[in-house]
Design an enzyme around this catalytic site. Structure first.
Site, PDB file in Angstrom:
ATOM      1  N   ARG A  21      28.344  23.744 -34.728  1.00 39.64           N
ATOM      2  CA  ARG A  21      28.263  22.944 -35.960  1.00 39.64           C
ATOM      3  C   ARG A  21      29.377  23.285 -36.959  1.00 39.64           C
ATOM      4  O   ARG A  21      29.162  23.199 -38.173  1.00 39.64           O
ATOM      5  CB  ARG A  21      26.917  23.127 -36.656  1.00 39.64           C
ATOM      6  CG  ARG A  21      25.752  22.465 -35.955  1.00 39.64           C
ATOM      7  CD  ARG A  21      25.694  20.974 -36.291  1.00 39.64           C
ATOM      8  NE  ARG A  21      24.737  20.287 -35.422  1.00 39.64           N
ATOM      9  CZ  ARG A  21      23.470  20.047 -35.751  1.00 39.64           C
ATOM     10  NH1 ARG A  21      23.013  20.401 -36.920  1.00 39.64           N
ATOM     11  NH2 ARG A  21      22.673  19.442 -34.907  1.00 39.64           N
ATOM     12  N   ARG A  45      28.261  20.154 -42.882  1.00 34.92           N
ATOM     13  CA  ARG A  45      28.009  19.998 -44.314  1.00 34.92           C
ATOM     14  C   ARG A  45      28.406  21.169 -45.203  1.00 34.92           C
ATOM     15  O   ARG A  45      28.508  21.021 -46.411  1.00 34.92           O
ATOM     16  CB  ARG A  45      26.525  19.679 -44.535  1.00 34.92           C
ATOM     17  CG  ARG A  45      26.179  18.277 -44.124  1.00 34.92           C
ATOM     18  CD  ARG A  45      24.705  18.098 -43.967  1.00 34.92           C
ATOM     19  NE  ARG A  45      24.221  18.929 -42.865  1.00 34.92           N
ATOM     20  CZ  ARG A  45      22.982  18.883 -42.371  1.00 34.92           C
ATOM     21  NH1 ARG A  45      22.095  18.088 -42.902  1.00 34.92           N
ATOM     22  NH2 ARG A  45      22.639  19.648 -41.361  1.00 34.92           N
ATOM     23  N   ARG A  55      32.419  12.089 -44.734  1.00 36.45           N
ATOM     24  CA  ARG A  55      31.139  11.459 -44.407  1.00 36.45           C
ATOM     25  C   ARG A  55      30.776  10.407 -45.456  1.00 36.45           C
ATOM     26  O   ARG A  55      30.270   9.342 -45.130  1.00 36.45           O
ATOM     27  CB  ARG A  55      30.024  12.495 -44.303  1.00 36.45           C
ATOM     28  CG  ARG A  55      28.782  11.889 -43.659  1.00 36.45           C
ATOM     29  CD  ARG A  55      27.601  12.808 -43.619  1.00 36.45           C
ATOM     30  NE  ARG A  55      26.990  12.942 -44.929  1.00 36.45           N
ATOM     31  CZ  ARG A  55      25.854  13.581 -45.160  1.00 36.45           C
ATOM     32  NH1 ARG A  55      25.237  14.190 -44.175  1.00 36.45           N
ATOM     33  NH2 ARG A  55      25.366  13.665 -46.377  1.00 36.45           N
ATOM     34  N   ASP A  85      27.331  13.461 -31.684  1.00 37.78           N
ATOM     35  CA  ASP A  85      25.989  14.037 -31.629  1.00 37.78           C
ATOM     36  C   ASP A  85      25.424  13.842 -30.230  1.00 37.78           C
ATOM     37  O   ASP A  85      25.784  12.875 -29.555  1.00 37.78           O
ATOM     38  CB  ASP A  85      25.059  13.380 -32.651  1.00 37.78           C
ATOM     39  CG  ASP A  85      23.835  14.250 -32.893  1.00 37.78           C
ATOM     40  OD1 ASP A  85      23.905  15.170 -33.717  1.00 37.78           O
ATOM     41  OD2 ASP A  85      22.805  14.033 -32.211  1.00 37.78           O
ATOM     42  N   TYR A 103      13.521  14.161 -27.089  1.00 40.36           N
ATOM     43  CA  TYR A 103      13.698  13.251 -28.230  1.00 40.36           C
ATOM     44  C   TYR A 103      13.283  11.828 -27.870  1.00 40.36           C
ATOM     45  O   TYR A 103      12.693  11.110 -28.675  1.00 40.36           O
ATOM     46  CB  TYR A 103      15.165  13.230 -28.678  1.00 40.36           C
ATOM     47  CG  TYR A 103      15.519  14.303 -29.677  1.00 40.36           C
ATOM     48  CD1 TYR A 103      15.032  14.253 -30.994  1.00 40.36           C
ATOM     49  CD2 TYR A 103      16.350  15.361 -29.336  1.00 40.36           C
ATOM     50  CE1 TYR A 103      15.368  15.230 -31.909  1.00 40.36           C
ATOM     51  CE2 TYR A 103      16.686  16.346 -30.253  1.00 40.36           C
ATOM     52  CZ  TYR A 103      16.194  16.270 -31.537  1.00 40.36           C
ATOM     53  OH  TYR A 103      16.531  17.235 -32.449  1.00 40.36           O
TER      54      TYR A 103
HETATM   55  O1  CP3 Z   1      29.172  21.494 -33.492  1.00 41.85           O
HETATM   56  C1  CP3 Z   1      29.881  20.639 -34.054  1.00 41.85           C
HETATM   57  O2  CP3 Z   1      30.513  20.847 -35.111  1.00 41.85           O
HETATM   58  C2  CP3 Z   1      30.088  19.325 -33.329  1.00 41.85           C
HETATM   59  C3  CP3 Z   1      29.210  18.273 -33.653  1.00 41.85           C
HETATM   60  C4  CP3 Z   1      27.727  18.338 -33.294  1.00 41.85           C
HETATM   61  C5  CP3 Z   1      26.746  17.748 -34.129  1.00 41.85           C
HETATM   62  N1  CP3 Z   1      25.552  17.797 -33.490  1.00 41.85           N
HETATM   63  C6  CP3 Z   1      27.020  17.135 -35.433  1.00 41.85           C
HETATM   64  C7  CP3 Z   1      25.904  16.918 -36.372  1.00 41.85           C
HETATM   65  C8  CP3 Z   1      27.062  18.817 -32.160  1.00 41.85           C
HETATM   66  C9  CP3 Z   1      27.625  19.592 -30.984  1.00 41.85           C
HETATM   67  C10 CP3 Z   1      25.687  18.467 -32.295  1.00 41.85           C
HETATM   68  C11 CP3 Z   1      24.670  18.751 -31.275  1.00 41.85           C
HETATM   69  C12 CP3 Z   1      23.244  18.488 -31.561  1.00 41.85           C
HETATM   70  N2  CP3 Z   1      22.700  17.452 -32.264  1.00 41.85           N
HETATM   71  C13 CP3 Z   1      22.188  19.274 -31.042  1.00 41.85           C
HETATM   72  C14 CP3 Z   1      22.344  20.444 -30.122  1.00 41.85           C
HETATM   73  C15 CP3 Z   1      22.726  21.691 -30.826  1.00 41.85           C
HETATM   74  C16 CP3 Z   1      21.676  22.270 -31.711  1.00 41.85           C
HETATM   75  O3  CP3 Z   1      21.901  22.273 -32.935  1.00 41.85           O
HETATM   76  O4  CP3 Z   1      20.657  22.734 -31.187  1.00 41.85           O
HETATM   77  C17 CP3 Z   1      20.981  18.700 -31.498  1.00 41.85           C
HETATM   78  C18 CP3 Z   1      19.576  19.195 -31.213  1.00 41.85           C
HETATM   79  C19 CP3 Z   1      21.318  17.544 -32.266  1.00 41.85           C
HETATM   80  C20 CP3 Z   1      20.392  16.566 -32.899  1.00 41.85           C
HETATM   81  C21 CP3 Z   1      20.586  16.508 -34.352  1.00 41.85           C
HETATM   82  N3  CP3 Z   1      21.683  15.971 -34.975  1.00 41.85           N
HETATM   83  C22 CP3 Z   1      19.695  16.967 -35.360  1.00 41.85           C
HETATM   84  C23 CP3 Z   1      18.368  17.635 -35.104  1.00 41.85           C
HETATM   85  C24 CP3 Z   1      20.292  16.663 -36.585  1.00 41.85           C
HETATM   86  C25 CP3 Z   1      19.687  16.809 -37.943  1.00 41.85           C
HETATM   87  C26 CP3 Z   1      19.534  18.215 -38.330  1.00 41.85           C
HETATM   88  C27 CP3 Z   1      20.600  18.579 -39.307  1.00 41.85           C
HETATM   89  O5  CP3 Z   1      21.254  19.603 -39.105  1.00 41.85           O
HETATM   90  O6  CP3 Z   1      20.719  17.829 -40.284  1.00 41.85           O
HETATM   91  C28 CP3 Z   1      21.564  16.089 -36.328  1.00 41.85           C
HETATM   92  C29 CP3 Z   1      22.557  15.672 -37.338  1.00 41.85           C
HETATM   93  C30 CP3 Z   1      23.935  16.264 -37.226  1.00 41.85           C
HETATM   94  N4  CP3 Z   1      24.663  16.400 -36.077  1.00 41.85           N
HETATM   95  C31 CP3 Z   1      24.736  16.723 -38.303  1.00 41.85           C
HETATM   96  C32 CP3 Z   1      25.982  17.116 -37.770  1.00 41.85           C
HETATM   97  C33 CP3 Z   1      27.185  17.604 -38.518  1.00 41.85           C
HETATM   98  C34 CP3 Z   1      24.350  16.671 -39.772  1.00 41.85           C
HETATM   99  C35 CP3 Z   1      24.537  15.257 -40.197  1.00 41.85           C
HETATM  100  C36 CP3 Z   1      24.919  15.115 -41.634  1.00 41.85           C
HETATM  101  O7  CP3 Z   1      24.005  15.005 -42.443  1.00 41.85           O
HETATM  102  O8  CP3 Z   1      26.143  15.069 -41.912  1.00 41.85           O
END
Ligand code: CP3
Length: 342
Positions: free
Chosen positions: A21, A25, A34, A71, A148
């Site tokens: 990640r 943010r 964003r 994502d 999911y």
């Molecule tokens: O790692 C990185 O920087 C690359 C991008 C990336 C994102 N999601 C961007 C993201 C990667 C590799 C993921 C993988 C992902 N997404 C996983 C597996 C890894 C883990 O964290 O266990 C999972 C389970 C998801 C599903 C997901 N996407 C959730 C549960 C959420 C919401 C939770 C949160 O952190 O807000 C997201 C949103 C998400 N994916 C964000 C980002 C940067 C936040 C979105 C935002 O509000 O800008």
């Protein structure tokens, strides 16, 4: 590329580092892009902007690898499921998979094609990223995605998906096989578009008891990695099953790097898997709130891995949105500094 060499266990001048990640943010620069995009999914679908945020942590923090900004959930979305990101609540599929008809309506080939905006993002990033920095492509594990798709959202009990496992395992296997087919095509096209390393995230691994884990998750992860390694042996594959420290004795298969989550003692992972796989991880992400805790954590990891060539530095899960950028920078530079080899 030092990162690719490290994944393959080759000698490197220091242990490379990146953070799960890392484009997110906690970076004001990310928030700005964003905002311009409108929302998170629009950002994922905009190759120019997704490329821009992918490169931010490389420029700002000096990490050794970029990870594609996208994502894991865009895959079920392009298989035909409506996806929403609800502010403050995370992802939501309003119409989860319930019946055989729902399952059969999901597309495979078409999904892999509809994900073209991801391939375009990869081509843009690879064109702009420094030649010595690796680009990591990724997907979710079939089990995590299927969870999911069946639950419709994050869950504490996994009741719906586990009910299927024990009352209708054939249905689950059909769903998992279908998702696996898409992921093979998806990762293959990511490789053809220019990624240097492939990673599979199994965030919900810990939901399953041991035998169920291997039957419903690990076997499908291995199927993806074997498929990729047979066709693209030069591309390292990282598998990251979160929270299964009790099952390490049964980890096997054809891949290069095992991602160690923060709850798994690194020492234990090294003992059980260190000879077979390069290990990635596993700093506890909340240590990044304190510089003292960062220093302590980095030193302990360096000591545990004996600064050998079989480690990639990372957090043990994603960085949190309110971590000070300055602390993230400190983590990166300290790890690079303390692992310099003569
Ligand atoms: O790692 C990185 O920087 C690359 C991008 C990336 C994102 N999601 C961007 C993201 C990667 C590799 C993921 C993988 C992902 N997404 C996983 C597996 C890894 C883990 O964290 O266990 C999972 C389970 C998801 C599903 C997901 N996407 C959730 C549960 C959420 C919401 C939770 C949160 O952190 O807000 C997201 C949103 C998400 N994916 C964000 C980002 C940067 C936040 C979105 C935002 O509000 O800008």
């Amino acid at each position: 590329m030092i990162f690719v060499d490290a994944c393959l266990g080759k000698p490197t001048p220091y242990t490379p580092i990146w953070m799960m990640r890392q484009a997110g943010r906690y970076l004001p620069e990310y928030m700005q892009v964003r905002e311009q995009a409108g929302d998170f999914l629009s950002l994922c679908k905009d190759p120019q902007k997704a490329c821009e945020v992918t490169l931010q942590p490389v420029d700002i923090l000096g990490v050794d690898a970029a990870i594609l900004f996208s994502d894991i959930l865009v895959v079920p979305m392009e298989m035909g499921m409506e996806l929403k990101f609800v502010k403050g609540e995370g992802p939501l599929f309003p119409k989860p998979i319930e019946t055989l008809e729902d399952l059969e309506a999901l597309s495979v080939l078409e999904a892999a094609t509809k994900l073209e905006y991801v391939y375009e993002t990869i081509r843009l990033i690879r064109g702009k990223l420094a030649a010595d920095k690796a680009l990591i492509g990724f997907c979710g594990a079939p089990w995590t995605l299927a969870t999911y798709m069946v639950e419709g959202q994050g869950t504490k009990t996994y009741a719906k998906v586990k009910k299927l496992i024990y009352s209708n395992p054939d249905f689950m296997h059909k769903l998992l096989a279908k998702v696996t087919e898409v992921l093979k095509l998806y990762m293959e096209r990511q490789i053809q578009s220019g990624i240097n390393v492939a990673m599979v995230f199994d965030s919900w691994a810990a939901a399953l008891e041991e035998d169920a884990y291997f039957e419903f998750s690990w076997n499908y992860m291995k199927e993806i990695s074997s498929y990729l390694k047979a066709k693209y042996p030069h591309i390292p594959v990282i598998l990251f099953p979160k929270g299964i420290s009790g099952y390490l004795d049964r980890i096997d298969g054809e891949f290069d790097v095992f991602g160690v989550d923060w709850s798994t003692p690194l020492e234990l992972a090294r003992e059980k898997l260190g000879d077979k796989y390069v290990l990635q991880g596993n700093m506890e992400p909340t240590r990044l709130y304190s510089k003292t805790a960062i220093k302590e954590g980095v030193e302990k990891i360096v000591q545990t891995m004996q600064n050998n060539n079989r480690h990639i530095f990372n957090l043990g899960h994603g960085i949190l949105p309110d971590i000070p950028v300055e602390n993230a920078k400190y983590f990166i530079s300290l790890a690079q500094e303390l692992t310099k080899r003569a």
